[in-house]
Design a protein around this motif. Structure first.
Motif, PDB file in Angstrom:
ATOM      1  N   ARG A  30      59.157 126.387  23.788  1.00 43.19           N
ATOM      2  CA  ARG A  30      59.037 127.774  23.307  1.00 43.19           C
ATOM      3  C   ARG A  30      58.487 128.613  24.457  1.00 43.19           C
ATOM      4  O   ARG A  30      57.385 128.396  24.905  1.00 43.19           O
ATOM      5  CB  ARG A  30      58.066 127.869  22.126  1.00 43.19           C
ATOM      6  N   LEU A  31      59.250 129.548  24.966  1.00 41.16           N
ATOM      7  CA  LEU A  31      58.806 130.342  26.111  1.00 41.16           C
ATOM      8  C   LEU A  31      59.035 131.809  25.834  1.00 41.16           C
ATOM      9  O   LEU A  31      59.992 132.177  25.137  1.00 41.16           O
ATOM     10  CB  LEU A  31      59.594 129.948  27.361  1.00 41.16           C
ATOM     11  N   ASN A  32      58.161 132.636  26.404  1.00 38.58           N
ATOM     12  CA  ASN A  32      58.355 134.085  26.287  1.00 38.58           C
ATOM     13  C   ASN A  32      59.664 134.486  26.958  1.00 38.58           C
ATOM     14  O   ASN A  32      60.099 133.863  27.906  1.00 38.58           O
ATOM     15  CB  ASN A  32      57.205 134.827  26.966  1.00 38.58           C
ATOM     16  N   ILE A  33      60.219 135.582  26.506  1.00 43.80           N
ATOM     17  CA  ILE A  33      61.454 136.156  27.057  1.00 43.80           C
ATOM     18  C   ILE A  33      62.654 135.227  26.884  1.00 43.80           C
ATOM     19  O   ILE A  33      63.655 135.599  26.298  1.00 43.80           O
ATOM     20  CB  ILE A  33      61.314 136.547  28.539  1.00 43.80           C
ATOM     21  N   ASN A  35      62.945 132.373  25.078  1.00 47.95           N
ATOM     22  CA  ASN A  35      63.125 131.973  23.678  1.00 47.95           C
ATOM     23  C   ASN A  35      64.265 130.973  23.523  1.00 47.95           C
ATOM     24  O   ASN A  35      64.355 130.010  24.267  1.00 47.95           O
ATOM     25  CB  ASN A  35      63.342 133.202  22.790  1.00 47.95           C
ATOM     26  N   THR A 111      67.615 138.256  28.947  1.00 44.48           N
ATOM     27  CA  THR A 111      66.374 137.949  29.656  1.00 44.48           C
ATOM     28  C   THR A 111      66.020 138.992  30.711  1.00 44.48           C
ATOM     29  O   THR A 111      64.878 139.379  30.841  1.00 44.48           O
ATOM     30  CB  THR A 111      66.456 136.567  30.324  1.00 44.48           C
ATOM     31  N   TYR A 191      59.261 123.830  33.247  1.00 45.71           N
ATOM     32  CA  TYR A 191      59.077 124.149  31.823  1.00 45.71           C
ATOM     33  C   TYR A 191      59.223 122.903  30.960  1.00 45.71           C
ATOM     34  O   TYR A 191      58.586 122.743  29.950  1.00 45.71           O
ATOM     35  CB  TYR A 191      60.125 125.160  31.347  1.00 45.71           C
TER      36      TYR A 191
END
Lengths: 245, 216
Positions: A30-33, A35, A111, A191
């Motif tokens: 789960r990552l910002n931007i 997603n 993004t 990541y």
């Protein structure tokens, strides 16, 4: 590897079914931007692997063509087949390039906020596509088949070498990329701590590359049959029999 | 060597007898530079470097495209009996290089006259100019061979060579922009190495691949 064998085509189909299902359902970081768009990694990146592989195939056939022309029977059937192989590989490479660009533009739109930025990788790709579009223009301006094959091969060799050298050598083409893994940006390896994504990514690369080769073999077969059928129709007494195809 | 000199002399003679071609080329350059002067008036140095090379690209395509276009099929057959492919391509490259050095000097004079000359590191600018001119000469000469065999379409030379010329121009313009101010010579080292190796690679590739265009 015998390209007519069925096992690698089955392998390709199984891999791609796995990629389609696991790619859309498996857990991702789960990552910002980013997603959920991170799943595009399984579809966007393998396009470039497939494209480079198929362009290299085209280069190899062009070199084989030129080496054979230099000896004797310039317009042999084997040589026409090499030209068809090189030409078809470029066609498939362009197909993969277009798909890679489209998936990249969708991804970039979510993004980066724009489908096209002045990113070095995008510029390189644009130059590569222009080179191979010029290749098609060059082919269409010849009427003589043998001449067309020879000069297309010459252009292909020159441009492939120049393109690869230029994109790896020119600093402006490497630095300041906003692509992951370039210019100080973290790549996806950072990541993906538990390596769960690798379990889908590597099969995706292999599967899409095999699919490129598979489409290429079908296109080559189609163009060979078309060429020899036309030769047969135009000259019924020609020594070329269709079973030679 | 004697063959190469003979070929260069032949090229120069044809050029001299057909002066209107060179004249129209120079006029084309004058018009382009005047157009730039007319639309910009005051050009900042960075745009100067970029525009200079863009004008150079289009003048050089016109200058070089004709080098193989003007050869008729009969003359090719005559060449087969007289020269090796290596001699022919080297002679053409040498002649085009001389022509391009003339055209680039002329363009440079026009630019200084109309839009100024913002370069301060003259020595290295001369080097960048020479390196860039060699680059464009080799690329366009080689593409002119292919286009000539594809039916003498001048537009084809541009279409075939511009995709390769874009990254080359990125290198050349980058080099030129550094010469706008006098700097320590060390910062040029990568540009010089890069340009020299690209030129060498292109000459070798062109030399090898020209052998394959030779046979009919």
């Amino acid at each position: 590897m015998n390209l007519k064998a069925i096992w690698w085509k089955l392998f390709c189909v199984l891999l791609l079914i796995y990629v389609a299902i696991a790619g859309l359902l498996s857990p991702v970081p789960r990552l910002n931007i980013l997603n959920e768009t991170i799943r595009n990694l399984y579809f966007h990146v393998p396009m470039w692997f497939g494209q480079i592989i198929i362009f290299t195939v085209s280069l190899v056939y062009s070199i084989l063509y030129l080496l054979d022309t230099n000896q004797k029977n310039a317009s042999s059937i084997a040589n026409s087949k090499r030209d068809i192989a090189a030409h078809s590989a470029v066609t498939i490479g362009m197909l993969y390039g277009t798909l890679g660009l489209l998936t990249g533009m969708i991804w970039g739109n979510f993004t980066w906020g724009t489908p096209w930025s002045s990113d070095p990788k995008l510029n390189c790709t644009a130059i590569g596509m222009l080179i191979y579009l010029a290749y098609f223009v060059l082919r269409s301006s010849f009427t003589d088949i043998d001449k067309r094959a020879r000069f297309a091969a010459i252009y292909n060799v020159f441009c492939y070498v120049m393109f690869v050298v230029l994109i790896f050598v020119i600093p402006r083409m490497r630095e300041f990329s906003i692509h992951p893994g370039n210019g100080g940006n973290p790549g996806f390896a950072t990541y993906d701590l538990d390596s769960a994504m690798r379990l889908v990514f590597y099969p995706a690369v292999i599967g899409w590359s095999l699919l490129a080769v598979w489409i290429w073999t079908i296109l080559v077969k189609y163009r060979e049959i078309k060429l020899f059928w036309n030769m047969r129709m135009n000259n019924p007494l020609s020594a070329v029999a269709l079973d030679q195809v | 060597m004697q063959a190469i000199i003979t070929l260069i002399k032949k090229e120069a003679t044809i050029e001299w007898r057909n002066r209107s071609v060179l004249g129209s080329l120079l006029l084309y350059t004058v018009l382009t530079v005047f157009l730039i002067f007319f639309s910009f008036r005051n050009l900042d140095p960075l745009s100067w470097a970029t525009l200079f090379w863009i004008v150079m690209i289009f003048s050089s395509v016109d200058a070089i495209a004709k080098s193989f276009m003007q050869e008729s099929q009969e003359r090719w057959f005559y060449y087969y009996t007289l020269f090796t492919p290596g001699q022919l391509i080297l002679a053409k490259l040498a002649y085009n290089l001389v022509l391009m050095v003339l055209v680039s000097t002329f363009t440079l004079l026009l630019f200084s006259l109309f839009v100024g000359f913002p370069i301060h590191d003259i020595g290295f600018f001369a080097l960048a100019l020479l390196g860039g001119v060699v680059c464009l000469t080799v690329l366009f000469t080689f593409m002119s061979v292919i286009a000539a065999k594809a039916g003498k379409n001048t537009a084809l030379v541009t279409i075939l060579s511009l995709p390769i010329a874009i990254p080359l121009l990125a290198v050349i313009i980058n080099f030129t922009k550094k010469t706008l101010v006098v700097q320590n010579a060390v910062i040029y080292s990568t540009d010089i190495v890069l340009l020299c190796s690209i030129n060498l690679l292109m000459i070798i590739m062109g030399y090898i691949l020209f052998q394959f265009t030779w046979k009919e």
